[in-house]
Structure formats: C-alpha cells, structure tokens
Design an enzyme around this catalytic site. Structure first.
Site, PDB file in Angstrom:
ATOM      1  N   HIS A 192      -2.557 -15.778 -17.873  1.00  0.00           N
ATOM      2  CA  HIS A 192      -2.698 -16.397 -19.203  1.00  0.00           C
ATOM      3  C   HIS A 192      -3.450 -15.456 -20.136  1.00  0.00           C
ATOM      4  CE1 HIS A 192      -7.033 -17.510 -18.888  1.00  0.00           C
ATOM      5  NE2 HIS A 192      -6.786 -17.693 -17.603  1.00  0.00           N
TER       6      HIS A 192
ATOM      7  N   ASP B 110      -4.796 -16.655 -23.220  1.00  0.00           N
ATOM      8  CA  ASP B 110      -5.805 -17.336 -24.045  1.00  0.00           C
ATOM      9  C   ASP B 110      -7.170 -17.152 -23.387  1.00  0.00           C
ATOM     10  OD1 ASP B 110      -4.858 -19.060 -21.904  1.00  0.00           O
ATOM     11  OD2 ASP B 110      -5.959 -20.711 -22.808  1.00  0.00           O
TER      12      ASP B 110
ATOM     13  N   ASP C 266     -11.167 -12.936 -17.168  1.00  0.00           N
ATOM     14  CA  ASP C 266     -10.436 -14.223 -17.219  1.00  0.00           C
ATOM     15  C   ASP C 266      -9.605 -14.281 -18.488  1.00  0.00           C
ATOM     16  OD1 ASP C 266      -9.554 -16.792 -16.852  1.00  0.00           O
ATOM     17  OD2 ASP C 266     -11.445 -17.731 -17.403  1.00  0.00           O
TER      18      ASP C 266
ATOM     19  N   GLU D 298      -3.857 -21.787 -20.842  1.00  0.00           N
ATOM     20  CA  GLU D 298      -4.336 -22.166 -19.506  1.00  0.00           C
ATOM     21  C   GLU D 298      -5.684 -22.866 -19.599  1.00  0.00           C
ATOM     22  OE1 GLU D 298      -6.520 -21.810 -15.671  1.00  0.00           O
ATOM     23  OE2 GLU D 298      -7.064 -21.011 -17.609  1.00  0.00           O
ATOM     24  N   GLU D 299      -6.520 -22.387 -20.523  1.00  0.00           N
ATOM     25  CA  GLU D 299      -7.900 -22.866 -20.580  1.00  0.00           C
ATOM     26  C   GLU D 299      -8.000 -24.321 -21.061  1.00  0.00           C
ATOM     27  OE1 GLU D 299     -10.163 -21.350 -19.223  1.00  0.00           O
ATOM     28  OE2 GLU D 299      -9.786 -19.195 -19.273  1.00  0.00           O
TER      29      GLU D 299
ATOM     30  N   GLU E 246      -5.282 -14.464 -11.505  1.00  0.00           N
ATOM     31  CA  GLU E 246      -6.644 -14.858 -11.914  1.00  0.00           C
ATOM     32  C   GLU E 246      -7.644 -14.077 -11.062  1.00  0.00           C
ATOM     33  OE1 GLU E 246      -7.919 -16.966 -14.119  1.00  0.00           O
ATOM     34  OE2 GLU E 246      -6.441 -18.526 -14.584  1.00  0.00           O
TER      35      GLU E 246
HETATM   36 ZN    ZN Z   1      -8.296 -17.925 -16.223  1.00  0.00          ZN
END
Ligand code: ZN
Length: 436
Positions: free
Chosen positions: A92, A94, A125, A159-160, A183
């Site tokens: 991801h 974001d 992340d 995703e967040e 991740e």
């Molecule tokens: Zn993540």
C-alpha cells in the site's frame, strides 16, 4: 532455478541503488490517507502511483489504474503467464499522518539517508516494501529471465483506513493463486493473521424523567400519581459489558493457534454512546441531557477472531451469546439488543496459510540464504491487506523489510533489509512462477 536466482541476486547487488532510490522517491511524495487528514499538500497518492506506474510500464508490465475513491487510484501491473503458477506482490502507498512534526528529528518527508537507514513517513510502512516488489521485478527482467507463471504487482491505496484499495481488487479484479504482501516483518515470514470485524450492539431501555429513578431503586407499586419508572439502557449496557468480558475470556481460552499469541481472540469495546431517543444515524439522538433515563446505548466492538475460524461461525456464536444474555432479563427478552455486523464496512477475513505451503517454504528458505538472522514463521497480531486476498481464496503471506517508528515519529527503514527483501522476494517469485 538456482542459476536464475543467482543471476537475479547478482543484478540486485550490482544495482543496489535501484531499491534505495525508489524508496526515497516514494517517501518524498507525502501520501497521507485523507481519511485521517485532509490537505491537498500531503494527500498525494496519485503522484506516488505515477512513479510506480511509470516504472512498471518501463519494465514491460501491462498496467491498469482506476480510482477507488475520488482521486485515490490503485495501480496494477501484470506480466502474462500461466494461472497455475500466478503470483501477486502487493503493497500500500498510503501513509498515516505525521502527528506532531516537532517530535521528529528531521523533515518527515526528507527521505534522507543516515545511519544505514532511509528516514521519513512511510519508509517502513510501507513504501520500502512496495519498492522491494518493484525492484524484484526490475531485476528479474534485467537479468533476462522470463517467468512461466503470471506475475502481478498491486500498488494499492487506503490500507491504513480499512484496506478498501485491496478490498476493491479482491472483489473486482483478476487475482492469482498466491500473494506476498511486503509489509515490514523484520525478515520473518508471516503465515497467519486473525480475522477482524467491527460490530455495533445497540441496547434499548425505556425513556423517563430522571426524577422517577427512585422507583427503580426502591420499586414501589405503580399508582395513578406515581409514574412508571424507565429502564436505564446505560445500566443494561454495564451488565452487558460485564457479561461480554466473560464471553471474551472464554473465547480466548477456547481458541488457540500455533502461530498466534495466547488469548488473541479479543473483543474490544472501543466506543460507547448513551442517551435518549434513536437518531437517524443509528446513535442516540440526545447525548447531553443527564436528566433523562437513557433508552439507547450503542457499543462499538473491535472483534477479533482466529486464523482458522469461519466468520459465519463467529457471527452465530456471538448472536447466540447476546440472545442468551437478553433472555436473563424480562425487559430485554421483549426488547432484545440489536447487532450490526461489519460496521463502517470494516471486515478483514482471516489468513491461515499452512507453514508447509510451497510459498511459505520458499520465502523462509530464501530468507535463510540471504539474511544474517534466519527467519521465523509466525502469525501477526493486527491485520493487513493480506486479509482481503486470503478472503478471496488466494494463499497469502506477509514478508518484508525492517525499520522503526511506524505509526510513530522518526520512521525509518533499514537499507540493508531493503536489499535483502528485494532478493528474497525476487527468489520467491522465481520459485513460484518458474522460468521458461
Ligand atoms: Zn502498512
């Protein structure tokens, strides 16, 4: 197979800067999830996707791009190949907000290199992991290796805040047999993750003026001059929460999984609203008048379940519990609590990929060859986009680099781990997809 892997690893060593530069380029473009903070200066997911899309196209991927939410695009790249050996690499783009920027030692989007790390929001992340996926594919192509199975790279948004980018793909796009979500795992291989949903329980009472509460405390005969007392939903809710705690504890005792910590099947009451009258939005209409005997309480639960549990069974068990709880009280028997599943559409299916699955073994084996610290095969306490692939029947695993400060200040990713993860992912792609 090992010749192919060796030549790709050579490529990656020779061109270490590829994954480093790409990570830095991605970190420098702030792509804070607008569900947390709206500001065009930092909500720049499309620009991050521009970079990834361009790179994928230059590596011969057929790309597709579409908005999941307005101006929040997913990007997919595919190299055609057999379905049988197909694989998705996913990450991801974001990021969570910076928070208090004065608590950072550097500009949160500087992407500076220092102490063997790249610094900035999203470094670990998980723009670093996304860069590893893209770099792995780039190295495979540069080494002149043609894969037999289809390889897809999924660069997703959101995703967040619930994983709606990956969820959209899982529902609406061609998937693959297997997936690696890059991740940060500190070089370990994550094969299991519990399911998660949000549930709202609404408990109903009977409205009355607080002046008549004495009739509930010292019950007295109902006469013409004595108003019938209300039923206080807040007090019913406290009883419910006590019973829920017992139910939760028994679930935690009864369910275990070899890769998960003991007692992971928790049910967290995270938000509670009490007041009078049901509002149109599903919450109490009046939440500021203590002189009313409350007749509506909503309790929002963060409901975790085990990697090997089925959501249908989890649902049935909880509904049973609530039903029996209500049966202990004459008012609630007639006015049972209401249960709303998947509150705000939040639902992460569980992931339970076998430890002896070929892709698990490939990742663990390759990580053991590349990393100084051998990998552990383990479970994950929280949830990731892997859930949405697993829920759609894809055998999913999580593997990626190491770093620090995720969802905190001074986020960073270890540069050595970026190079190592790129190698491990590239080798797993070759192991899984095979070569022509
Ligand atoms: Zn993540």
């Amino acid at each position: 197979m090992n010749d192919a892997v060796n030549s790709v690893w050579e490529r990656i060593d020779k061109d270490r800067d590829f994954v480093i530069d790409l990570t830095r380029e991605l970190v420098k473009i702030p792509s804070v999830n607008p569900k947390f903070q709206v500001d065009p200066e930092i909500n720049r997911e499309p620009e991050v996707q521009d970079v990834i899309e361009r790179q994928l196209q230059s590596d011969g991927f057929a790309t597709e791009r579409w908005d999941v939410f307005p101006d929040r695009p997913n990007v997919i790249g595919e190299w055609e190949g057999s379905d049988e050996k197909s694989l998705i690499l996913c990450g991801h783009i974001d990021v969570v907000p910076v928070g208090d920027s004065t608590a950072w030692d550097r500009d949160p989007f500087c992407a500076d290199i220092d102490k063997g790390k790249i610094w900035g929001r999203g470094a670990v992340d998980m723009k670093g992991g996304v860069a590893c996926c893209v770099a792995a594919a780039n190295a495979i192509r540069a080494a002149g290796i043609e894969l037999d199975g289809r390889l897809a790279i999924h660069s997703v948004v959101d995703e967040e805040a619930g994983g709606f980018g990956a969820m959209d793909i899982a529902k609406n796009r061609r998937l693959a047999k297997r997936a690696i979500i890059a991740e940060p795992t500190w070089g370990d291989v994550v094969a299991a993750e519990g399911g998660l949903t949000w549930v709202r329980v609404t408990i109903f009472g009977k409205q009355a003026h607080a002046g008549w509460r004495f009739n509930s405390i010292f019950p007295q005969p109902h006469t013409a001059d004595r108003i019938e007392p209300g039923v206080n939903a807040i007090e019913l809710a406290t009883r419910f929460l006590n019973a829920l705690r017992e139910f939760e504890a028994s679930r935690c005792r009864d369910h275990w999984h070899p890769l998960m910590p003991t007692g992971i099947a928790t049910i967290n009451p995270g938000v509670i609203h009490g007041g009078a009258g049901m509002g149109e939005n599903g919450l109490p209409a009046v939440m500021s008048n203590a002189a009313m005997i409350s007749d509506v309480v909503t309790i929002d639960l963060d409901y975790k379940f085990m990697p090997d549990e089925r959501f249908e069974d989890v649902k049935a068990e909880f509904e049973d519990f609530v039903h029996h709880f209500a049966a202990t009280d004459s008012w609630m028997r007639e006015n049972p609590p209401k249960i709303l599943w998947d509150l705000f559409d939040l639902n992460f299916p569980p992931m339970n990929t076998p430890v002896d699955h070929p892709l698990t073994l490939s990742l663990a084996n390759r990580a053991g060859q590349v990393q100084a610290t051998p990998p552990v095969i383990k479970g994950f306490e929280a949830v990731t986009d892997a859930a949405h692939y697993a829920g759609a029947g894809v055998d999913a695993l999580i593997y990626g680099p190491s770093g620090d400060g995720f969802h905190a200040n001074n986020e960073c990713v270890d540069i050595e781990s970026l190079v190592e993860s790129t190698k491990v992912i590239a080798a797993a792609v070759i192991d899984n997809c095979g070569t022509k």
